[in-house]
Design an enzyme around this catalytic site. Structure first.
Site, PDB file in Angstrom:
ATOM      1  N   GLY A  91       8.461  -6.035  -9.697  1.00 38.70           N
ATOM      2  CA  GLY A  91       7.280  -6.202 -10.549  1.00 38.70           C
ATOM      3  C   GLY A  91       6.335  -5.029 -10.381  1.00 38.70           C
ATOM      4  O   GLY A  91       6.784  -3.893 -10.238  1.00 38.70           O
TER       5      GLY A  91
ATOM      6  N   VAL B 159       0.792  -6.593  -7.346  1.00 39.72           N
ATOM      7  CA  VAL B 159       1.390  -7.782  -6.727  1.00 39.72           C
ATOM      8  C   VAL B 159       2.285  -7.360  -5.560  1.00 39.72           C
ATOM      9  O   VAL B 159       2.364  -8.062  -4.549  1.00 39.72           O
ATOM     10  CB  VAL B 159       2.159  -8.621  -7.775  1.00 39.72           C
ATOM     11  CG1 VAL B 159       2.843  -9.808  -7.119  1.00 39.72           C
ATOM     12  CG2 VAL B 159       1.205  -9.101  -8.873  1.00 39.72           C
ATOM     13  N   GLY B 160       2.898  -6.183  -5.673  1.00 41.15           N
ATOM     14  CA  GLY B 160       3.713  -5.671  -4.570  1.00 41.15           C
ATOM     15  C   GLY B 160       2.913  -5.619  -3.262  1.00 41.15           C
ATOM     16  O   GLY B 160       3.417  -5.977  -2.186  1.00 41.15           O
TER      17      GLY B 160
ATOM     18  N   GLU C  30      10.616  -3.442  -5.681  1.00 44.91           N
ATOM     19  CA  GLU C  30      11.154  -2.714  -6.837  1.00 44.91           C
ATOM     20  C   GLU C  30      10.027  -2.650  -7.854  1.00 44.91           C
ATOM     21  O   GLU C  30       9.790  -3.602  -8.602  1.00 44.91           O
ATOM     22  CB  GLU C  30      12.371  -3.468  -7.408  1.00 44.91           C
ATOM     23  CG  GLU C  30      13.565  -3.526  -6.465  1.00 44.91           C
ATOM     24  CD  GLU C  30      14.370  -2.218  -6.451  1.00 44.91           C
ATOM     25  OE1 GLU C  30      14.241  -1.415  -7.397  1.00 44.91           O
ATOM     26  OE2 GLU C  30      15.126  -2.008  -5.495  1.00 44.91           O
TER      27      GLU C  30
HETATM   28  P1  NAD Z   1       5.526 -10.396 -13.729  1.00 44.24           P
HETATM   29  O1  NAD Z   1       4.147 -10.570 -14.245  1.00 44.24           O
HETATM   30  O2  NAD Z   1       6.620 -11.241 -14.245  1.00 44.24           O
HETATM   31  O3  NAD Z   1       5.415 -10.515 -12.160  1.00 44.24           O
HETATM   32  C1  NAD Z   1       6.542 -10.450 -11.331  1.00 44.24           C
HETATM   33  C2  NAD Z   1       6.560 -11.655 -10.428  1.00 44.24           C
HETATM   34  O4  NAD Z   1       5.403 -11.672  -9.604  1.00 44.24           O
HETATM   35  C3  NAD Z   1       6.574 -12.976 -11.181  1.00 44.24           C
HETATM   36  O5  NAD Z   1       7.592 -13.796 -10.629  1.00 44.24           O
HETATM   37  C4  NAD Z   1       5.211 -13.534 -10.927  1.00 44.24           C
HETATM   38  O6  NAD Z   1       5.191 -14.958 -10.894  1.00 44.24           O
HETATM   39  C5  NAD Z   1       4.826 -12.959  -9.598  1.00 44.24           C
HETATM   40  N1  NAD Z   1       3.387 -12.813  -9.431  1.00 44.24           N
HETATM   41  C6  NAD Z   1       2.499 -12.410 -10.357  1.00 44.24           C
HETATM   42  N2  NAD Z   1       1.255 -12.379  -9.842  1.00 44.24           N
HETATM   43  C7  NAD Z   1       1.369 -12.785  -8.550  1.00 44.24           C
HETATM   44  C8  NAD Z   1       0.434 -12.956  -7.469  1.00 44.24           C
HETATM   45  N3  NAD Z   1      -0.870 -12.725  -7.630  1.00 44.24           N
HETATM   46  N4  NAD Z   1       0.910 -13.374  -6.291  1.00 44.24           N
HETATM   47  C9  NAD Z   1       2.216 -13.624  -6.119  1.00 44.24           C
HETATM   48  N5  NAD Z   1       3.138 -13.480  -7.104  1.00 44.24           N
HETATM   49  C10 NAD Z   1       2.732 -13.063  -8.293  1.00 44.24           C
HETATM   50  O7  NAD Z   1       6.043  -8.931 -13.947  1.00 44.24           O
HETATM   51  P2  NAD Z   1       5.227  -7.594 -14.097  1.00 44.24           P
HETATM   52  O8  NAD Z   1       4.619  -7.169 -12.836  1.00 44.24           O
HETATM   53  O9  NAD Z   1       4.411  -7.629 -15.332  1.00 44.24           O
HETATM   54  O10 NAD Z   1       6.490  -6.659 -14.377  1.00 44.24           O
HETATM   55  C11 NAD Z   1       6.336  -5.441 -14.905  1.00 44.24           C
HETATM   56  C12 NAD Z   1       6.331  -4.386 -13.816  1.00 44.24           C
HETATM   57  O11 NAD Z   1       7.512  -4.492 -13.066  1.00 44.24           O
HETATM   58  C13 NAD Z   1       6.314  -2.991 -14.369  1.00 44.24           C
HETATM   59  O12 NAD Z   1       5.485  -2.187 -13.590  1.00 44.24           O
HETATM   60  C14 NAD Z   1       7.752  -2.544 -14.233  1.00 44.24           C
HETATM   61  O13 NAD Z   1       7.930  -1.159 -14.168  1.00 44.24           O
HETATM   62  C15 NAD Z   1       8.125  -3.216 -12.968  1.00 44.24           C
HETATM   63  N6  NAD Z   1       9.560  -3.415 -12.913  1.00 44.24           N
HETATM   64  C16 NAD Z   1      10.250  -2.783 -11.946  1.00 44.24           C
HETATM   65  C17 NAD Z   1      11.626  -2.926 -11.888  1.00 44.24           C
HETATM   66  C18 NAD Z   1      12.449  -2.267 -10.854  1.00 44.24           C
HETATM   67  O14 NAD Z   1      13.605  -2.641 -10.737  1.00 44.24           O
HETATM   68  N7  NAD Z   1      11.934  -1.336 -10.074  1.00 44.24           N
HETATM   69  C19 NAD Z   1      12.268  -3.727 -12.827  1.00 44.24           C
HETATM   70  C20 NAD Z   1      11.503  -4.358 -13.787  1.00 44.24           C
HETATM   71  C21 NAD Z   1      10.152  -4.209 -13.812  1.00 44.24           C
END
Ligand code: NAD
Length: 440
Positions: free
Chosen positions: A194, A198-199, A216
């Site tokens: 993600g 959040v990471g 990731e």
């Molecule tokens: P998202 O909003 O679906 O979040 C990812 C996960 O985090 C979800 O399961 C969500 O429930 C959880 N989450 C959200 N907020 C949270 C919090 N405060 N505390 C705990 N968990 C929480 O996805 P996103 O972040 O919008 O995804 C898009 C991002 O992910 C982009 O930056 C994209 O580049 C990156 N991404 C990376 C990869 C990779 O493989 N490196 C792949 C796909 C997407």
């Protein structure tokens, strides 16, 4: 056995940990059996997943199979083919002071109970490909799909318990509160895909338990287009990579750097490529996706003013359609260049040449991917040597992540750790050092 929602995160983890402690997940036979069951889920219920992906993201059936369902099947097949070899203990030379009869080796131990948190953009692949690695390495897994792809989340939550060992694999659905509750538990590894905000939350929570993490993440993946390249080929490949899944791909080309003379010709070639891929009206193309939700649609629409629209620039909020868009004459400080775009907008930014492009890239966060289109071997190797990125693609965007024998992961702001194929075994195992000295 079915465990409906009242089960609390602590109970889920305790139940899976109890299973892990019995040793059930460790034999290779259990692992391969689970992988075959997951494969059956994907092949028997692929159409259900494709329908869910269409409901969530407007994904066309061909794209859904290619980038999510068949992709994961390939990952499973590759793992089944090589798992025994990957798990083989690796002998290490023993120093003379331990005697000629001493031997040493490394062996892979499963970690225990791992948590996989997935995003919404490839909600099947990005949940299940890490699960493949976690199971192949002999772990129990809690899988948390993204609430922002609700149809896919529901489909996976229904199907996974029907196919896999429910005492070793659990799906927990939900958003921030549910994920926060899960993260309070002790896991032996947390695998998060993600965004970087959040990471950081994930890493902080994992630190409480000294749980290792794989992050990731994303970021702006640049493209450098050198002068004297075949711009017809470049534009076709760029447009295919950029506009797949309506640009909502972590390794999508985010922006293009090229010299001013090439920029004009590339713009023309990109306009042609978009038209030949999606027709005069991309909204009518069955293979062109939709933006995940209105919040992201509004965010993307606000970026359209960052340059001159060469093609696209139109959208419909009600259906979350945003046309494949190329922006020319983009200022490097404009809004579209300040954040990861994660949508179907491709800005072209001009630089004097490769030197300036390298400086431009190095002034910013380390990207997840970097793409270079150049006929000059010197330029290609220079850019590789003088920049840092999770992955590097010469001449073709996105495709490096389909090579099962390459690690997939970021560096710096684009993440830490990697997976796919044998790298998933590395991620989801402990490499134990063993020394053996006979007693007599
Ligand atoms: P998202 O909003 O679906 O979040 C990812 C996960 O985090 C979800 O399961 C969500 O429930 C959880 N989450 C959200 N907020 C949270 C919090 N405060 N505390 C705990 N968990 C929480 O996805 P996103 O972040 O919008 O995804 C898009 C991002 O992910 C982009 O930056 C994209 O580049 C990156 N991404 C990376 C990869 C990779 O493989 N490196 C792949 C796909 C997407």
């Amino acid at each position: 056995m079915n465990h409906p929602s009242p089960e609390q995160p602590a109970d889920v983890v305790a139940r899976l940990r109890a299973t892990f402690r019995t040793g059930r997940t460790k034999p290779v036979a259990w692992r391969t059996d689970q992988l075959r069951r997951l494969r059956a889920l994907l092949t028997e219920r692929g159409d259900d997943l494709a329908a869910a992906l269409h409901a969530d993201l407007g994904k066309g059936r061909t794209e859904a199979y290619r980038t999510e369902i068949d992709f994961t099947v390939r990952e499973i097949d590759h793992t089944l083919e090589h798992l025994t070899g990957w798990l083989r203990p690796d002998p290490a030379p023993v120093p003379a002071h331990l005697g000629a009869d001493a031997t040493a080796w490394t062996q892979y131990d499963p970690l225990g109970v791992v948590l996989v948190i997935a995003p919404w953009n490839y909600p099947v692949q990005l949940l299940l490909a890490p699960v493949v690695g976690a199971l192949a390495a002999g772990n129990a897994v809690v899988a948390k799909p993204s609430e922002l792809a609700p149809a896919t989340s529901a489909a996976l939550a229904a199907l996974i318990p029907a196919y896999l060992d429910t005492d070793a694999v659990a799906v927990v659905e939900g958003g921030v509160p549910e994920t926060t509750a899960l993260l309070a538990e002790r896991f032996d590894h947390v695998f998060y895909t993600g965004n970087g905000t959040v990471g950081r939350i994930v890493m902080r929570a994992a630190a409480e338990h000294l749980a290792p993490v794989t992050l990731e993440l994303g970021g702006k993946s640049p493209v450098f287009v050198d002068r004297d390249t075949d711009l017809g080929v470049v534009a076709d490949r760029l447009a295919r990579g950029k506009f797949l899944n309506a640009g909502q791909t972590c390794v999508a080309p985010d922006y293009v750097l090229t010299d001013p003379e090439t920029a004009g010709r590339l713009e023309t070639a990109l306009v042609q490529a978009v038209q030949s891929l999606f027709g005069a009206d991309p909204s009518a193309s069955p293979e062109y996706g939709r933006i995940i939700n209105e919040r992201h649609f509004d965010r993307l629409e606000s970026l359209l003013g960052s340059g001159r629209v060469a093609v696209g620039g139109t959208g419909d909020r009600a259906t979350r359609y945003l046309a494949p868009t190329v922006l020319a004459d983009v200022d490097p400080d404009s809004p579209v260049m300040r954040e990861e775009i994660f949508g179907p907008i491709l800005p072209i930014v001009t630089v004097a040449g490769a030197d300036e492009a390298i400086g431009f890239i190095n002034d910013r966060d380390k990207p997840l991917a970097l793409y270079v289109f150049s006929e000059s071997e010197e330029t290609r190797t220079r850019i590789a040597a003088e920049t840092s990125s999770g992955g590097l693609g010469y001449g073709l965007p996105l495709a490096h992540l389909t090579v099962s024998d390459l690690p997939f992961g970021g560096v710096g702001e684009s993440g830490m750790g990697s997976y796919h194929g044998r790298y998933s075994i590395e991620t989801f195992s402990h490499r134990k050092a063993v020394l053996a000295k006979p007693l007599h």
